[in-house]
Scaffold this motif. Structure first.
Motif, PDB file in Angstrom:
ATOM      1  N   ARG A 116       0.843  -1.204   0.000  1.00  0.00           N
ATOM      2  CA  ARG A 116       0.000   0.000   0.000  1.00  0.00           C
ATOM      3  C   ARG A 116       0.881   1.259   0.000  1.00  0.00           C
ATOM      4  NH1 ARG A 116      -5.195  -0.317   2.060  1.00  0.00           N
ATOM      5  NH2 ARG A 116      -5.199   1.907   1.556  1.00  0.00           N
ATOM      6  N   PRO A 117       1.223   1.797  -1.179  1.00  0.00           N
ATOM      7  CA  PRO A 117       2.069   3.001  -1.252  1.00  0.00           C
ATOM      8  C   PRO A 117       1.473   4.191  -0.494  1.00  0.00           C
ATOM      9  CG  PRO A 117       1.857   1.978  -3.402  1.00  0.00           C
ATOM     10  CD  PRO A 117       0.868   1.294  -2.505  1.00  0.00           C
ATOM     11  N   ASP A 118       0.124   4.298  -0.499  1.00  0.00           N
ATOM     12  CA  ASP A 118      -0.521   5.433   0.168  1.00  0.00           C
ATOM     13  C   ASP A 118      -0.299   5.390   1.684  1.00  0.00           C
ATOM     14  OD1 ASP A 118      -2.075   3.079   0.118  1.00  0.00           O
ATOM     15  OD2 ASP A 118      -3.921   4.173   0.512  1.00  0.00           O
ATOM     16  N   ILE A 119      -0.417   4.191   2.264  1.00  0.00           N
ATOM     17  CA  ILE A 119      -0.224   4.054   3.707  1.00  0.00           C
ATOM     18  C   ILE A 119       1.249   4.238   4.070  1.00  0.00           C
ATOM     19  CG2 ILE A 119      -0.535   2.541   5.703  1.00  0.00           C
ATOM     20  CD1 ILE A 119      -3.146   3.436   4.474  1.00  0.00           C
ATOM     21  N   MET A 120       2.147   3.726   3.225  1.00  0.00           N
ATOM     22  CA  MET A 120       3.583   3.884   3.473  1.00  0.00           C
ATOM     23  C   MET A 120       3.984   5.359   3.416  1.00  0.00           C
ATOM     24  SD  MET A 120       5.523   0.645   1.675  1.00  0.00           S
ATOM     25  CE  MET A 120       4.962   0.956   0.000  1.00  0.00           C
ATOM     26  N   HIS A 121       3.400   6.073   2.443  1.00  0.00           N
ATOM     27  CA  HIS A 121       3.687   7.511   2.336  1.00  0.00           C
ATOM     28  C   HIS A 121       3.237   8.249   3.596  1.00  0.00           C
ATOM     29  CE1 HIS A 121       2.496  11.681   1.244  1.00  0.00           C
ATOM     30  NE2 HIS A 121       3.669  11.666   0.643  1.00  0.00           N
TER      31      HIS A 121
ATOM     32  N   VAL B 137       5.689   7.589   6.414  1.00  0.00           N
ATOM     33  CA  VAL B 137       6.959   8.306   6.223  1.00  0.00           C
ATOM     34  C   VAL B 137       6.797   9.780   6.594  1.00  0.00           C
ATOM     35  CG1 VAL B 137       8.616   9.118   4.503  1.00  0.00           C
ATOM     36  CG2 VAL B 137       7.920   6.726   4.510  1.00  0.00           C
ATOM     37  N   VAL B 138       5.709  10.394   6.135  1.00  0.00           N
ATOM     38  CA  VAL B 138       5.446  11.799   6.473  1.00  0.00           C
ATOM     39  C   VAL B 138       5.299  11.967   7.988  1.00  0.00           C
ATOM     40  CG1 VAL B 138       3.744  13.662   6.273  1.00  0.00           C
ATOM     41  CG2 VAL B 138       4.402  12.365   4.246  1.00  0.00           C
ATOM     42  N   ASN B 139       4.600  11.029   8.611  1.00  0.00           N
ATOM     43  CA  ASN B 139       4.411  11.054  10.067  1.00  0.00           C
ATOM     44  C   ASN B 139       5.743  10.927  10.798  1.00  0.00           C
ATOM     45  OD1 ASN B 139       2.641  10.557  12.601  1.00  0.00           O
ATOM     46  ND2 ASN B 139       3.950   8.765  12.550  1.00  0.00           N
ATOM     47  N   TYR B 140       6.593  10.016  10.340  1.00  0.00           N
ATOM     48  CA  TYR B 140       7.910   9.800  10.965  1.00  0.00           C
ATOM     49  C   TYR B 140       8.789  11.049  10.845  1.00  0.00           C
ATOM     50  CZ  TYR B 140      12.606   7.931  11.707  1.00  0.00           C
ATOM     51  OH  TYR B 140      13.891   7.733  12.165  1.00  0.00           O
ATOM     52  N   LEU B 141       8.862  11.621   9.644  1.00  0.00           N
ATOM     53  CA  LEU B 141       9.719  12.787   9.420  1.00  0.00           C
ATOM     54  C   LEU B 141       9.219  14.010  10.183  1.00  0.00           C
ATOM     55  CD1 LEU B 141      10.489  12.413   5.601  1.00  0.00           C
ATOM     56  CD2 LEU B 141      12.000  11.906   7.528  1.00  0.00           C
ATOM     57  N   ALA B 142       7.898  14.153  10.288  1.00  0.00           N
ATOM     58  CA  ALA B 142       7.332  15.277  11.044  1.00  0.00           C
ATOM     59  C   ALA B 142       7.730  15.179  12.518  1.00  0.00           C
ATOM     60  CB  ALA B 142       5.815  15.293  10.905  1.00  0.00           C
ATOM     61  N   ASN B 143       7.744  13.951  13.035  1.00  0.00           N
ATOM     62  CA  ASN B 143       8.088  13.761  14.445  1.00  0.00           C
ATOM     63  C   ASN B 143       9.577  13.919  14.724  1.00  0.00           C
ATOM     64  OD1 ASN B 143       5.444  13.326  15.249  1.00  0.00           O
ATOM     65  ND2 ASN B 143       5.541  11.134  14.895  1.00  0.00           N
TER      66      ASN B 143
ATOM     67  N   SER C  21       3.067  14.610  14.979  1.00  0.00           N
ATOM     68  CA  SER C  21       1.960  14.067  14.205  1.00  0.00           C
ATOM     69  C   SER C  21       1.611  12.686  14.750  1.00  0.00           C
ATOM     70  CB  SER C  21       2.377  13.961  12.729  1.00  0.00           C
ATOM     71  OG  SER C  21       1.417  13.270  11.984  1.00  0.00           O
ATOM     72  N   THR C  22       0.355  12.339  14.717  1.00  0.00           N
ATOM     73  CA  THR C  22      -0.061  11.024  15.208  1.00  0.00           C
ATOM     74  C   THR C  22      -0.636  10.193  14.060  1.00  0.00           C
ATOM     75  OG1 THR C  22      -2.251  11.887  15.817  1.00  0.00           O
ATOM     76  CG2 THR C  22      -0.555  11.862  17.533  1.00  0.00           C
ATOM     77  N   MET C  23      -0.568   8.889  14.249  1.00  0.00           N
ATOM     78  CA  MET C  23      -1.085   7.966  13.240  1.00  0.00           C
ATOM     79  C   MET C  23      -1.606   6.727  13.955  1.00  0.00           C
ATOM     80  SD  MET C  23       1.004   6.492   9.970  1.00  0.00           S
ATOM     81  CE  MET C  23       0.250   5.367   8.788  1.00  0.00           C
ATOM     82  N   PRO C  24      -2.761   6.220  13.575  1.00  0.00           N
ATOM     83  CA  PRO C  24      -3.297   5.023  14.234  1.00  0.00           C
ATOM     84  C   PRO C  24      -2.311   3.858  14.208  1.00  0.00           C
ATOM     85  CG  PRO C  24      -4.954   6.006  12.806  1.00  0.00           C
ATOM     86  CD  PRO C  24      -3.680   6.742  12.546  1.00  0.00           C
ATOM     87  N   LYS C  25      -2.251   3.101  15.306  1.00  0.00           N
ATOM     88  CA  LYS C  25      -1.304   1.990  15.412  1.00  0.00           C
ATOM     89  C   LYS C  25      -1.509   0.947  14.324  1.00  0.00           C
ATOM     90  CE  LYS C  25      -0.359   2.245  20.383  1.00  0.00           C
ATOM     91  NZ  LYS C  25      -0.485   1.547  21.685  1.00  0.00           N
TER      92      LYS C  25
ATOM     93  N   LEU D  51      -2.594   1.402  11.304  1.00  0.00           N
ATOM     94  CA  LEU D  51      -2.070   1.894  10.029  1.00  0.00           C
ATOM     95  C   LEU D  51      -0.550   1.858  10.017  1.00  0.00           C
ATOM     96  CD1 LEU D  51      -4.295   4.923   8.943  1.00  0.00           C
ATOM     97  CD2 LEU D  51      -4.275   2.593   8.075  1.00  0.00           C
ATOM     98  N   LYS D  52       0.064   2.183  11.156  1.00  0.00           N
ATOM     99  CA  LYS D  52       1.526   2.118  11.273  1.00  0.00           C
ATOM    100  C   LYS D  52       2.018   0.696  11.007  1.00  0.00           C
ATOM    101  CE  LYS D  52       3.330   5.716  14.311  1.00  0.00           C
ATOM    102  NZ  LYS D  52       3.872   6.018  15.654  1.00  0.00           N
ATOM    103  N   ARG D  53       1.314  -0.248  11.630  1.00  0.00           N
ATOM    104  CA  ARG D  53       1.667  -1.666  11.478  1.00  0.00           C
ATOM    105  C   ARG D  53       1.493  -2.115  10.014  1.00  0.00           C
ATOM    106  NH1 ARG D  53       1.274  -6.386  15.283  1.00  0.00           N
ATOM    107  NH2 ARG D  53       1.187  -4.773  16.881  1.00  0.00           N
ATOM    108  N   LEU D  54       0.398  -1.663   9.390  1.00  0.00           N
ATOM    109  CA  LEU D  54       0.144  -2.007   7.992  1.00  0.00           C
ATOM    110  C   LEU D  54       1.222  -1.423   7.085  1.00  0.00           C
ATOM    111  CD1 LEU D  54      -1.618  -3.238   5.793  1.00  0.00           C
ATOM    112  CD2 LEU D  54      -3.018  -1.158   5.840  1.00  0.00           C
ATOM    113  N   ALA D  55       1.636  -0.189   7.367  1.00  0.00           N
ATOM    114  CA  ALA D  55       2.683   0.461   6.568  1.00  0.00           C
ATOM    115  C   ALA D  55       3.995  -0.309   6.673  1.00  0.00           C
ATOM    116  CB  ALA D  55       2.877   1.901   7.042  1.00  0.00           C
ATOM    117  N   LEU D  56       4.328  -0.755   7.889  1.00  0.00           N
ATOM    118  CA  LEU D  56       5.561  -1.512   8.102  1.00  0.00           C
ATOM    119  C   LEU D  56       5.521  -2.843   7.357  1.00  0.00           C
ATOM    120  CD1 LEU D  56       8.261  -1.546   9.773  1.00  0.00           C
ATOM    121  CD2 LEU D  56       7.026  -2.917  11.430  1.00  0.00           C
TER     122      LEU D  56
END
Length: 208
Positions: A29-34, A37-43, A99-103, A105-110
């Motif tokens: 899922r490129p959309d979830i990964m993006h 990544v945005v969430n990680y860099l913001a933090n 920035s926050t992101m549901p757990k 979704l984070k797991r799905l992105a990983l």
């Protein structure tokens, strides 16, 4: 189930391992990964940039010259943003970029990032990774054996100072643990080198 070749430190193929579909075989899922990544860099942003407004710059309390009769433009302060050494208009102020992101979704992105590495044959599974002493030269040799001369992320199951110190001086190599693994680091490296123990732990932690 995705199958990945298992190597030893000499770069020899010793086995073929089946990985969990639930972690290494999910739909990418490129959309979830993006979003991750945005969430990680913001933090990672400190948000400490600061500029002074005209009210905060020292000086400028006296009107530089009288209002009329000089032939020059009227000015009330030498610390106006129009002046050199004056205040800054709409400049940055300390703020939080958190920035926050549901757990889930984070797991799905990983899991999506891990699956992408498997699909692109960029996941290198190694039976074990151990060194008697910190030696960068030995680490370079191991990476060369694994054809991982490009930017590589090494994932180990537990803390190992010899491995960390051996890889620390290599600008294109980063070492991380299973519990600190994140989507950004996976996507930011060409190769994902993972010990068999670490892969089993990843399946245990992120399954479901």
């Amino acid at each position: 189930m995705p199958k990945v070749t298992l190597f030893n430190m000499a770069g020899e193929q010793i086995d073929e391992i089946e990985l969990s579909d639930d972690v290494f075989g999910v739909e990418v899922r490129p959309d979830i990964m993006h979003r991750a990544v945005v969430n990680y860099l913001a933090n990672q942003r400190q948000g400490t940039a600061n500029t002074l407004t005209r009210a905060e710059v020292a000086g400028g309390g006296r009107k530089p010259w009288r209002q009329k009769g000089t032939g020059r433009a009227r000015h009330g302060s030498i610390r106006s943003p129009l002046w050199r050494k004056g205040g800054v208009i709409f400049g940055p102020k300390p703020r939080s970029f958190k920035s926050t992101m549901p757990k889930k979704l984070k797991r799905l992105a990983l899991k999506s990032a891990l699956s992408a590495k498997v699909i692109e044959n960029e996941l290198i599974l190694i039976d074990s990774l151990s060194m008697e002493a910190p030696k960068t030269k030995e680490m370079v040799s191991i990476l060369k054996n694994l054809n991982a001369d490009k930017k590589s992320l090494i994932v180990i199951a537990a803390k190992d100072e010899n491995i960390e110190k051996s890889a620390r001086n290599l600008p294109s190599v980063k070492t991380t643990y299973v519990n600190t693994l994140n989507t950004y680091d996976i996507l930011n490296h060409d190769n994902l080198i993972m010990t068999k123990e670490a892969a089993e732990l990843v399946e245990e932690v992120y399954a479901g």
